[in-house]
Design an enzyme around this catalytic site. Structure first.
Site, mmCIF file in Angstrom:
data_model
loop_
_atom_site.group_PDB
_atom_site.id
_atom_site.type_symbol
_atom_site.label_atom_id
_atom_site.label_comp_id
_atom_site.label_asym_id
_atom_site.label_seq_id
_atom_site.Cartn_x
_atom_site.Cartn_y
_atom_site.Cartn_z
ATOM 1 N N ASN A 216 24.989 82.132 50.502
ATOM 2 C CA ASN A 216 24.195 81.102 51.184
ATOM 3 C C ASN A 216 25.120 80.081 51.825
ATOM 4 O OD1 ASN A 216 24.711 78.869 49.223
ATOM 5 N ND2 ASN A 216 23.705 80.298 47.828
ATOM 6 N N ASP A 314 19.612 82.006 34.727
ATOM 7 C CA ASP A 314 19.546 80.600 35.152
ATOM 8 C C ASP A 314 20.546 79.817 34.303
ATOM 9 O OD1 ASP A 314 18.880 77.840 35.426
ATOM 10 O OD2 ASP A 314 16.983 78.465 36.327
HETATM 11 O O1 C5P Z 1 15.011 76.009 41.355
HETATM 12 P P1 C5P Z 1 16.441 76.406 41.205
HETATM 13 O O2 C5P Z 1 16.616 77.417 40.134
HETATM 14 O O3 C5P Z 1 17.099 76.784 42.487
HETATM 15 O O4 C5P Z 1 17.166 75.064 40.686
HETATM 16 C C1 C5P Z 1 18.364 74.616 41.171
HETATM 17 C C2 C5P Z 1 19.222 74.044 40.060
HETATM 18 O O5 C5P Z 1 19.431 75.017 39.055
HETATM 19 C C3 C5P Z 1 20.590 73.666 40.536
HETATM 20 O O6 C5P Z 1 21.071 72.618 39.719
HETATM 21 C C4 C5P Z 1 21.369 74.942 40.310
HETATM 22 O O7 C5P Z 1 22.768 74.712 40.190
HETATM 23 C C5 C5P Z 1 20.778 75.448 39.033
HETATM 24 N N1 C5P Z 1 20.751 76.918 38.913
HETATM 25 C C6 C5P Z 1 21.508 77.549 37.962
HETATM 26 N N2 C5P Z 1 21.458 78.910 37.829
HETATM 27 C C7 C5P Z 1 20.643 79.649 38.611
HETATM 28 C C8 C5P Z 1 19.842 79.020 39.582
HETATM 29 C C9 C5P Z 1 19.930 77.649 39.721
HETATM 30 O O8 C5P Z 1 22.275 76.881 37.248
HETATM 31 N N3 C5P Z 1 20.601 80.952 38.455
#
Ligand code: C5P
Length: 405
Positions: A216, A314
């Site tokens: 991205n 996540d």
């Molecule tokens: O809604 P989303 O999952 O994109 O949320 C974004 C937040 O979660 C950001 O702080 C991002 O760094 C974290 N994130 C993460 N691991 C993921 C997806 C998002 O730590 N797989």
């Protein structure tokens, strides 16, 4: 965008002692004045053998002092006047001999005299050594440097690398931009002194085959700015970075990764050792279920390949779910309904703070607008360059840590 002026209002006495690195003091003077400082140059006789006061006067815009007998000050006491005016005294370059003189408290020429005469509680002394590697490594120099630090001075560098004498090793003076940044950091309030922060930044890259992948537009600039601001505020910072083209902020420990899974594998075991986790990385939500071992080729039948995707872990939610989680800060890069999405994230990921920004408006840019969202409401940090915002976030975070302790 306007250049940052982080040294506005600071008056720096820049002292030069004798050494080839004097040529870098000219550039340093430009860097300091460009950053908003006023610079008063003081040179030893040795320094004058390497660079002229004419050059240093032209760059600093002020007459240079070279002698304790200089009759310009009304009271004829240059050492008193110069040291009382300064917000800091920076010796760059500091030769082995000059360091030895400081340690002995010598006062037979202007520069060491004014260092000795400075009000020690109010006017900090910063010293950037520059010398041959054998001179630096010599027990006498090492002993002197340790004593200088014990006497309250801050030693900046030296760096390792090529030396003017043709040898390679420790003893190079830091570059002018590095010294400028050290000085800027020195003046930042130490709101996070002793705290350990873990920060993720940048995009992830999810391989499809050995040459292609899903990624991205995240540049990593916001996360890198937060790492720098936290380090300037006295924190010990570990930065886990996806593929970005950014220099590592000074004194920050950086671990490079590619994929979300690699980021997870680095962050999870490290999280428990940190008091704060800031997830600025734009982690890919999905990755190809399988990575092709070889480059996928066109098959000649105009049949486009179909990829199955699988969800990535996540990272933020996993850290927040640890038995004793660090204080977790999430980021929300949204294209619309920012507040609403940020609130949802706060609840879904069970974190105390979400920082929202409008993704497409900020990716790759140097400025940003942030909104801090917690259970009690939200607060906007108005549009500014990312380092200014990072410092504001650090200030806010320091307050939250005080009340959450
Ligand atoms: O809604 P989303 O999952 O994109 O949320 C974004 C937040 O979660 C950001 O702080 C991002 O760094 C974290 N994130 C993460 N691991 C993921 C997806 C998002 O730590 N797989």
């Amino acid at each position: 965008m306007k250049e940052r002026q982080d040294l506005t209002g600071k008056h720096i006495v820049l002292g030069l002692s004798g050494g080839v690195a004097c040529y870098k003091a000219a550039e340093l003077t430009r860097e300091l004045t460009k950053a908003g400082a006023t610079v008063q140059v003081v040179m030893t006789e040795g320094a004058e053998a390497f660079i002229t006061p004419v050059t240093m006067q032209a760059l600093s815009g002020r007459p240079v002092y070279t002698s304790q007998w200089d009759a310009r000050p009304d009271n004829n006491m240059a050492h008193i006047q110069l040291s009382r005016e300064a917000d800091a005294i920076l010796i760059a370059p500091a030769s082995a001999d000059f360091i030895a003189r400081l340690v002995q408290g010598r006062a037979d020429e202007l520069l060491s005299l004014l260092c000795l005469a400075r009000p020690i509680e109010r006017v900090p002394l910063l010293v950037a050594p520059a010398m041959n590697r054998e001179m630096w490594a010599h027990p006498a120099t090492q002993r002197n440097v340790a004593q200088l630090q014990a006497d309250g001075a801050t030693v900046l560098g030296p760096a390792a690398g090529d030396q003017a004498c043709g040898e390679v090793g420790d003893g190079r003076m830091l570059e002018p931009a590095e010294l400028r940044d050290e000085l800027i950091a020195f003046f930042q309030p130490k709101r996070l002194a002793g705290r350990r922060l873990l920060i993720t930044a940048g995009p992830t890259f999810e391989a499809i085959d050995p040459v292609r992948g899903i990624t991205n537009h995240s540049s990593g600039k916001m996360g890198f700015a937060i790492a720098r601001a936290a380090q300037e505020a006295g924190a010990e910072v570990t930065l886990v970075a996806g593929p970005v083209h950014l220099p590592t902020p000074r004194h920050v420990r950086r671990i490079d990764v590619q994929s979300a899974q690699q980021m997870y594998d680095v962050v999870l075991p490290a999280a428990a050792r940190h008091e704060v986790f800031i997830a600025t990385a734009a982690v890919a939500d999905w990755r190809p279920a399988q990575m092709n071992a070889q480059k996928i080729k066109k098959d000649g039948k105009k049949q486009a390949p179909v990829f199955e995707l699988t969800e990535n872990p996540d990272i933020l939610a996993a850290v927040a779910a640890l038995p004793q989680p660090p204080y977790c800060v999430g980021f929300a890069a949204e294209s619309e309904h920012l507040l609403q999405h940020a609130r949802e994230k706060l609840l879904r990921k069970k974190v105390p703070l979400i920082v929202g920004n409008l993704g497409p408006a900020t990716f790759g840019r140097d400025d940003n607008t942030l909104v801090l969202v917690d259970v009690d409401g939200h607060r906007e940090l108005p549009t500014a360059d990312k380092l200014t915002l990072a410092r504001a976030l650090v200030r806010d975070l320091a307050e939250r840590l005080k009340t959450s302790a």
